[in-house]
Design an enzyme around this catalytic site. Structure first.
Site, short mmCIF file in Angstrom:
data_model
loop_
_atom_site.label_atom_id
_atom_site.label_comp_id
_atom_site.label_asym_id
_atom_site.label_seq_id
_atom_site.Cartn_x
_atom_site.Cartn_y
_atom_site.Cartn_z
N GLY A 168 -20.72 82.21 -73.29
CA GLY A 168 -19.96 82.72 -72.15
C GLY A 168 -19.26 84.04 -72.40
CB SER A 169 -19.72 86.92 -74.70
OG SER A 169 -21.03 87.37 -74.46
NE ARG B 134 -37.77 73.78 -63.50
CZ ARG B 134 -37.36 74.00 -64.73
NH1 ARG B 134 -36.08 74.20 -64.97
NH2 ARG B 134 -38.20 74.03 -65.73
CG MET C 39 -29.72 79.19 -71.61
SD MET C 39 -30.27 80.91 -71.47
CE MET C 39 -31.83 80.81 -72.34
NE ARG C 40 -32.09 73.13 -66.51
CZ ARG C 40 -33.02 72.38 -67.11
NH1 ARG C 40 -33.19 72.44 -68.41
NH2 ARG C 40 -33.77 71.58 -66.39
CG ASN D 251 -30.18 86.67 -64.67
OD1 ASN D 251 -29.40 85.97 -65.33
ND2 ASN D 251 -31.35 87.06 -65.15
CG HIS E 164 -33.45 89.94 -68.52
ND1 HIS E 164 -33.83 88.68 -68.92
CD2 HIS E 164 -34.34 90.80 -69.08
CE1 HIS E 164 -34.92 88.77 -69.67
NE2 HIS E 164 -35.25 90.04 -69.79
CG ASP F 206 -35.65 87.42 -66.06
OD1 ASP F 206 -34.58 87.00 -65.59
OD2 ASP F 206 -36.09 87.05 -67.15
CD GLU G 165 -26.45 91.05 -71.86
OE1 GLU G 165 -25.95 90.01 -71.37
OE2 GLU G 165 -27.33 91.02 -72.74
C1 GRF Z 1 -26.94 87.33 -72.63
O1 GRF Z 1 -27.67 88.13 -73.53
C2 GRF Z 1 -27.63 87.31 -71.30
O2 GRF Z 1 -28.27 88.51 -71.01
C3 GRF Z 1 -28.64 86.23 -71.49
O3 GRF Z 1 -28.00 85.26 -72.26
C4 GRF Z 1 -26.96 85.87 -73.02
C5 GRF Z 1 -25.70 85.15 -72.66
O4 GRF Z 1 -24.63 85.44 -73.49
N1 GRF Z 1 -29.13 85.79 -70.22
P1 GRF Z 1 -23.20 84.86 -73.14
O5 GRF Z 1 -23.31 83.36 -72.97
O6 GRF Z 1 -22.70 85.54 -71.91
O7 GRF Z 1 -22.37 85.20 -74.35
#
Ligand code: GRF
Length: 218
Positions: free
Chosen positions: A12-13, A65, A90-91, A107, A109, A145, A174
């Site tokens: 969750g960064s 899903r 991750m879903r 999203n 990516h 994506d 990001e």
């Molecule tokens: C990030 O690199 C994002 O682009 C990808 O998963 C990672 C998530 O990192 N989809 P975080 O959980 O936000 O730290």
């Protein structure tokens, strides 16, 4: 002011970057709820520390899903969410979620789309041998994506990079790009132009700062 619903599966960064931007006044939004399919996700702890509501919707408890997404939609609606952010979620999402928030699911990516979609963007970039990679913030559509690009940031691929180093360099970008793109949305500056007029696919236009909604798009 928009209300965000942030979906996380991991550390969750990116969620933290959003919370920090809100706290600093750089993002005029409220995080209404953080939803995870993983009870131990670090993102949930970050949300709790910030006083944000959390919900765990465990995908293993659902037949498919779409049923899982329906439960997620119910949670998002209960918290009056306007815009959904996939921040390390991750879903694969289905039309059940996308139709509930049309062109309102964002999203981030870790690659310069349309290069290297799917899992392990930094690993794919290294394997290909590109000299520049980066990250993309985009609206989510039914593909993986493939949705309209809102913003991108580039980073160099350096000699001696391994996956972890490149991923960390991308992640730093990001953290800047995602809150910025969400602020544009909050300001009503982001429009999705449908396919046509020379473009074969839907495209995003971001109007210049200070212009009224719907005016001066470029
Ligand atoms: C990030 O690199 C994002 O682009 C990808 O998963 C990672 C998530 O990192 N989809 P975080 O959980 O936000 O730290």
């Amino acid at each position: 002011m928009i209300t965000l619903g942030v979906l996380v599966s991991g550390g969750g960064s990116n969620l933290q970057a959003i919370l920090d931007a809100v706290a600093a006044g750089r993002l005029d939004a409220k995080v209404g709820v953080v939803v995870s399919n993983v009870a131990q996700a670090g993102g949930l702890a970050r949300a709790r520390a910030a006083g944000v509501a959390t919900a765990v919707v465990d995908h293993r408890g659902f037949a498919d899903r779409a049923a899982f997404d329906a439960a997620v939609v119910e949670t998002l609606r209960a918290h009056r969410v306007d815009v959904v952010v996939l921040a390390g979620f991750m879903r694969v999402v289905t039309t059940t979620l996308l139709d509930a928030f049309p062109m309102r699911v964002v999203n981030v990516h870790p690659a310069l789309l349309p290069s290297f979609p799917g899992l392990h963007g930094p690993r794919q970039a290294l394997a290909y041998g590109v000299k520049v990679s980066g990250c993309t913030v985009h609206f989510v559509d039914a593909g993986t994506d493939t949705g309209p690009v809102i913003a991108q940031a580039a980073v160099p691929v350096l000699e001696g990079d391994d996956e972890a180093r490149l991923a960390a360099r991308i992640l730093e970008q990001e953290h800047a790009l995602l809150p910025r793109a969400l602020q544009w949305i909050s300001e009503g500056r982001v429009r999705v132009a449908p396919p046509g007029e020379g473009a074969g696919r839907a495209r995003v236009t971001v109007s210049a700062q200070g212009e009224g909604q719907g005016e001066g798009e470029r």
